[in-house]
Design a protein around this motif. Structure first.
Motif, PDB file in Angstrom:
ATOM      1  N   THR A  18       0.711  -1.382  -0.008  1.00  0.00           N
ATOM      2  CA  THR A  18      -0.038   0.221  -0.050  1.00  0.00           C
ATOM      3  C   THR A  18       0.926   1.185  -0.052  1.00  0.00           C
ATOM      4  N   LEU A  27      -7.565  -1.719   1.939  1.00  0.00           N
ATOM      5  CA  LEU A  27      -8.118  -0.502   1.470  1.00  0.00           C
ATOM      6  C   LEU A  27      -8.923   0.327   2.294  1.00  0.00           C
ATOM      7  N   LEU A  28      -9.553  -0.613   3.021  1.00  0.00           N
ATOM      8  CA  LEU A  28     -10.622   0.073   3.951  1.00  0.00           C
ATOM      9  C   LEU A  28     -10.041   1.052   5.137  1.00  0.00           C
ATOM     10  N   ARG A  32      -6.871   2.243   4.662  1.00  0.00           N
ATOM     11  CA  ARG A  32      -6.351   3.469   3.806  1.00  0.00           C
ATOM     12  C   ARG A  32      -7.266   4.441   3.478  1.00  0.00           C
ATOM     13  N   GLU A  33      -8.479   3.943   2.992  1.00  0.00           N
ATOM     14  CA  GLU A  33      -9.729   4.993   2.853  1.00  0.00           C
ATOM     15  C   GLU A  33      -9.622   5.740   4.252  1.00  0.00           C
ATOM     16  N   ARG A  34      -9.743   5.439   5.240  1.00  0.00           N
ATOM     17  CA  ARG A  34      -9.991   5.955   6.534  1.00  0.00           C
ATOM     18  C   ARG A  34      -8.824   6.725   7.247  1.00  0.00           C
ATOM     19  N   HIS A  35      -7.526   6.418   6.576  1.00  0.00           N
ATOM     20  CA  HIS A  35      -6.356   7.163   6.979  1.00  0.00           C
ATOM     21  C   HIS A  35      -5.594   6.656   8.208  1.00  0.00           C
ATOM     22  N   THR A  61     -14.016  -2.976  -6.405  1.00  0.00           N
ATOM     23  CA  THR A  61     -13.667  -1.913  -5.751  1.00  0.00           C
ATOM     24  C   THR A  61     -13.334  -0.634  -6.773  1.00  0.00           C
ATOM     25  N   ALA A 120     -16.854   1.175  -5.362  1.00  0.00           N
ATOM     26  CA  ALA A 120     -16.214   1.650  -4.166  1.00  0.00           C
ATOM     27  C   ALA A 120     -15.969   0.151  -3.240  1.00  0.00           C
ATOM     28  N   SER A 121     -15.278   0.148  -2.141  1.00  0.00           N
ATOM     29  CA  SER A 121     -14.984  -0.965  -1.281  1.00  0.00           C
ATOM     30  C   SER A 121     -16.273  -1.330  -1.030  1.00  0.00           C
TER      31      SER A 121
END
Length: 547
Positions: free
Chosen positions: A56, A261-262, A264-267, A385, A389-390
């Motif tokens: 990632t 990915l989830l 990463r999306e939420r930082h 995704t 989206a995921s």
């Protein structure tokens, strides 16, 4: 050492359980192998966490990140069957040793490349594939080795311990891996993974176990693979288990493939990834130790799978909308529990669907199907995704699992637990032949003559259909039934086998279930003597000059 068939799920057996779930640990060699596998699996799960997180940081592409799961699963899909055939014809201990040595070298290479700053996305995918190759050659040999270590009476608790051991690693490995990669980077994690393989190599170097094949008629590699495929083709119970497992894992892999990915999306941080994977593993351990024993006592395989599919579907759907770490961790407990319940049940059913003589190879076919579902599922949900989206991908996977919950109506598998595929040894030894063939001579034609009541011909043919499947499953490439036009009471069964050695292997392969089927056929026989069996060897019509 990756000892579960999917690097995610343990296997089991349907043999009677020992008095205590810890009973197999009284066997010293099994105890040391079990402990070494936990050490190695902790290293492997730490490595998986660090490798995915490192990917990632190299690319934001959902496809590249989901490819990590695909590259991990693909070797088992491609190589499990040859590896299983190899495990049935060579020393299994030596096969495991060589595979683990290869994994050790790969892990050392990953650590060195990361330390020198030369590890890129392509090399990381290649190393993941190589570690998957080591797992592909280890897993079938390991599964076939367990009965030799603990004996049949302790087989079920030994596979349950395998489940507990792997999920201990799954619980703590990602947490340790996530914390280390967040604090020090991937190099220490890759190095510790390399060291963990040494534990398995040291234990398997012990001479207390011999993994030599036991058949008096040694098989060749290609013949062993052919025999496994033939068995699967003519075994309806095995086909049902394979189909159900494949369609289930295709969807069930979605949360593991998309979790990076989830996050990463939420930082969120790498340590969060490790902790959440630990929640997943904790849910699996609770299911293995608390839920599964009681569920197995009260419900059939199909009911357990239906419930697990519904729980997994709902929890996977909720995963995409979890707003914080606590909710996601709680949801992953249920995801892990549903995963363990379903995959362990499939594994138990698969162990019930094939006999010992083809165990490693049939286990390999099961691995091919499951890993194929993993690889395709991870790639598919990564693509979905990328297009949407995921959360959408997770909702689609949850919907797929709801459909899987209804499959017991079309492909029930509960009946496989009643099969007795232990060796029956009821076929008599062949003695006093006028011509003694060489092992490679063939093809061989076997005929069996029956005298029946013509009024029972329809029922007799129905019984013969079941017997024909056993002939084809255990070595014949053609099986037929002929009716004597001059004598309506006379029927002749014929089946062709590739060589004399293969026919002798048929004698070794006969199971208690086969015996029941044969007895159902011979019950129609009305002759004064038992059905007459004769053997014919194909002869060459050409003379020595080739004319």
């Amino acid at each position: 050492m990756e000892t579960s068939e999917t690097r995610n799920s343990p296997s089991a057996s349907t043999t009677p359980a020992a008095s205590s779930p810890w009973e197999p640990l009284r066997q010293p060699l099994y105890r040391w192998v079990w402990l070494a596998s936990i050490v190695s699996n902790i290293g492997s799960t730490m490595n998986d966490t660090a490798a995915v997180w490192t990917m990632t940081t190299m690319t934001p592409s959902p496809v590249m990140i989901s490819l990590m799961q695909t590259m991990s699963s693909l070797p088992l899909f491609l190589l499990a069957l040859p590896a299983g055939a190899l495990a049935d014809v060579v020393d299994r201990r030596q096969q495991i040793l060589l595979a683990q040595a290869g994994a050790l070298l790969t892990a050392v290479g990953m650590a060195l490349l990361a330390w020198m700053g030369r590890l890129n996305a392509g090399l990381l995918l290649l190393a993941t594939f190589q570690l998957g190759m080591a797992a592909a050659f280890t897993t079938p040999a390991w599964r076939a080795m367990i009965p030799d270590l603990v004996g049949r009476a302790k087989l079920a608790p030994s596979f349950a311990l395998d489940a507990v051991g792997y999920n201990i690693a799954r619980c703590f490995g990602p947490i340790l891996g996530g914390l280390l990669v967040a604090a020090l980077g991937p190099v220490p994690v890759f190095s510790l993974n390399a060291i963990s393989f040494i534990a398995v190599i040291a234990v398997m170097s012990h001479r207390g176990y011999s993994g030599q094949p036991r058949s008096a008629q040694k098989e060749q590699m290609l013949g062993a693979i052919t025999a496994a495929l033939r068995y699967a083709r003519h075994s309806p119970p095995m086909q049902a288990v394979l189909a159900r497992a494949g369609v289930h894992v295709f969807a069930a892999v979605a949360p593991i493939a998309l979790l990076p990915l989830l996050i990463r999306e939420r930082h969120w941080a790498a340590s969060d990834f490790g902790l959440l994977m630990g929640c997943y593993g904790t849910g699996a351990i609770v299911a293995a130790l608390v839920l599964l024993p009681s569920l197995r006592l009260r419900h059939s395989y199909d009911r357990v799978l239906g419930g697990a599919s519904v729980v997994a579907a709902v929890s996977i759907g909720l995963l995409g909308i979890a707003a914080n770490r606590w909710l996601m961790g709680l949801d992953l407990l249920f995801v892990g529990g549903g995963w363990m319940t379903a995959l362990n049940t499939f594994s138990v059913a698969s162990q019930s669907a094939f006999p010992n003589w083809v165990r490693a190879r049939s286990s390999a076919i099961y691995l091919v199907v499951v890993q194929g579902g993993f690889a395709l599922g991870a790639l598919c949900w990564g693509r979905v995704t990328g297009w949407t989206a995921s959360s959408t991908a997770l909702w689609c996977a949850g919907g797929w699992l709801l459909v899987c919950a209804a499959f017991d109506r079309w492909l029930p598998i509960s009946h496989v637990e009643k099969l007795d595929l232990s060796p029956s040894n009821h076929w008599p030894q062949i003695h006093n032949l006028a011509v003694e063939p060489a092992p490679d001579d063939g093809p061989v034609l076997i005929t069996v003559d029956y005298q029946i009541d013509p009024a029972q011909a329809r029922e007799f043919r129905a019984a013969m259909r079941a017997l024909r499947r056993t002939r084809l499953r255990d070595g014949a490439f053609r099986s037929s039934l002929f009716h004597d036009l001059d004598h309506p009471a006379h029927f002749r069964e014929t089946f062709l086998v590739g060589s004399w050695a293969e026919h002798l292997r048929q004698h070794e392969r006969a199971t208690v279930e086969d015996k029941r089927i044969e007895e159902a056929v011979t019950a129609f026989h009305r002759g004064d003597e038992p059905p007459r069996v004769r053997h014919f060897l194909m002869t060459n019509l050409r003379d020595r000059t080739g004319e």
